[in-house]
Design an enzyme around this catalytic site. Structure first.
Site, mmCIF file in Angstrom:
data_model
loop_
_atom_site.group_PDB
_atom_site.id
_atom_site.type_symbol
_atom_site.label_atom_id
_atom_site.label_comp_id
_atom_site.label_asym_id
_atom_site.label_seq_id
_atom_site.Cartn_x
_atom_site.Cartn_y
_atom_site.Cartn_z
ATOM 1 N N SER A 152 0.919 -1.118 -0.042
ATOM 2 C CA SER A 152 0.120 0.006 -0.008
ATOM 3 C C SER A 152 0.814 1.306 0.052
ATOM 4 C CB SER A 152 -0.969 -0.117 1.014
ATOM 5 O OG SER A 152 -0.698 1.073 2.025
ATOM 6 N N ASP A 177 9.208 -3.595 -3.791
ATOM 7 C CA ASP A 177 7.741 -3.013 -3.647
ATOM 8 C C ASP A 177 7.797 -1.990 -4.903
ATOM 9 O OD1 ASP A 177 7.292 -4.678 -1.707
ATOM 10 O OD2 ASP A 177 6.097 -3.231 -0.451
HETATM 11 O O1 PMV Z 1 5.888 -4.203 2.324
HETATM 12 P P1 PMV Z 1 5.935 -5.860 2.715
HETATM 13 O O2 PMV Z 1 5.245 -6.138 3.824
HETATM 14 O O3 PMV Z 1 5.558 -6.798 1.415
HETATM 15 O O4 PMV Z 1 7.574 -6.327 2.771
HETATM 16 C C1 PMV Z 1 8.364 -6.173 1.926
HETATM 17 C C2 PMV Z 1 9.076 -7.463 1.767
HETATM 18 C C3 PMV Z 1 10.473 -7.505 2.725
HETATM 19 O O5 PMV Z 1 11.328 -8.432 2.167
HETATM 20 C C4 PMV Z 1 10.050 -8.051 4.234
HETATM 21 C C5 PMV Z 1 11.205 -6.234 3.016
HETATM 22 C C6 PMV Z 1 11.560 -5.673 1.700
HETATM 23 O O6 PMV Z 1 12.078 -4.430 1.564
HETATM 24 O O7 PMV Z 1 11.832 -6.109 0.689
#
Ligand code: PMV
Length: 321
Positions: free
Chosen positions: A108, A152
């Site tokens: 998000s 992300d």
């Molecule tokens: O934003 P999330 O909850 O999907 O977590 C991202 C994934 C992690 O590997 C835990 C953190 C990252 O920066 O890649």
């Protein structure tokens, strides 16, 4: 001046969360059923330079200059002005809404940032190219947790399935065929920063054990890429279960996630694992398309606050669309 609207999808991590922060590969795909949306409208009657922000989902309504330095939405707007060399921004209202649950591993924060930067740069007459947008969104991601891998902002900006290695240019994932996932939300918010910080502490306390886990997950992500490219779903499902076992050992699963993973298996899913930072948030299950509704229903009757059925596909590939 018309209003400028832009959106960005949510995302799931299929393989490699946490290990990706430590340089191992990971796989992620966009989830277009949930989206962040930003609308930027000119306000010719407002004082010059006034930027008014409305984000009803987080009960925020304020002018840009009232926001503290580290506020991610304010930071995203300032990043755009600085990238485009805008010194005297035209007065405008920026309205941000999102159907992506917050702190649930569906991206998000990054989606809101990307939608906002897209709409604002278009409003200013200089739409930012994806590479730039992703790099700028990465800077804002650092406010959410100090050491983001960048997965992300990459998958959300490009809106395609990716095989991702921290610090490397985007690698699009080739799909043998499209495949179906059911996403189940524990309904328990889990801020990424907390889970990532906890893994860092555990890694510092026992670097050998954690490096070995990250290596194992990296191998799983590499094998998963080959399985996805070849459409070998049974193998992919087994790799999801293996990845989940590593995440459990790493300490980022939870009773609620385990229950949903088990429920998915019992309801006919081929494989399942948590997705994202863990502790709470979402899990994913690989399913035959015809089993998707039954798996989703089983998840909801066993504690899932909501479910999403999504198809992972490769835009532009007729076999995988
Ligand atoms: O934003 P999330 O909850 O999907 O977590 C991202 C994934 C992690 O590997 C835990 C953190 C990252 O920066 O890649």
């Amino acid at each position: 001046m018309p209003a400028f609207t832009a959106t960005a999808p949510g995302k799931v991590i299929l393989f490699g969360e946490h290990a990706v922060v430590y340089g191992r590969p990971a796989i992620a795909a966009p989830v277009s059923q949930v989206r962040a949306r930003a609308v930027v409208s000119a306000e010719p009657r407002h004082p010059a330079g006034q930027v008014h922000l409305q984000a009803p989902d987080i009960d925020l309504e304020a002018d840009l200059d009232e926001l503290p330095e580290g506020q991610p939405l304010g930071r995203a707007i300032r990043e755009v002005y600085s990238a485009l060399g805008v010194v005297h921004p035209p007065a405008c209202t920026v309205r941000i809404t999102s159907t992506i649950p917050v702190a649930s591993g569906l991206g998000s924060g990054a989606a809101v940032t990307v939608a906002l930067m897209r709409a604002l740069s278009a409003f200013l007459g200089h739409p930012l190219p994806a590479e730039r947008l992703s790099a700028m969104a990465y800077e804002v991601e650092k406010l959410h947790h100090g050491t983001p891998s960048g997965i992300d902002n990459t998958v959300i900006t490009y809106g395609v399935p990716v095989y991702f290695v921290r610090g490397q240019p985007i690698q699009r994932l080739r799909l043998g065929e499209a495949f179906t996932l059911v996403i189940g939300d524990t309904g328990i918010p889990s801020p990424t920063a907390l889970a990532v910080g906890e893994v860092r502490r555990l890694w510092q306390a026992d670097p050998l054990a954690y490096e070995a886990l990250f290596d194992a997950i990296g191998q799983i992500a590499q094998s998963a890429r080959q399985a996805i490219e070849a459409g070998r779903w049974e193998e992919l499902a087994a790799l999801m279960d293996e990845n989940q076992a590593c995440l459990r050992q790493m300490g980022v699963s939870s009773p609620e996630l385990e229950r949903l993973v088990e429920t998915a298996g019992a309801a006919g899913a081929l494989g399942a694992k948590l997705s994202g930072a863990g502790r709470g948030g979402n899990m994913i299950a690989l399913v035959e398309p015809e089993a998707a509704e039954a798996v989703a229903a089983a998840l909801r009757s066993n504690g899932a606050a909501r479910t999403i059925i999504t198809t992972v596909k490769e835009p532009g590939n007729p076999n995988a669309a």
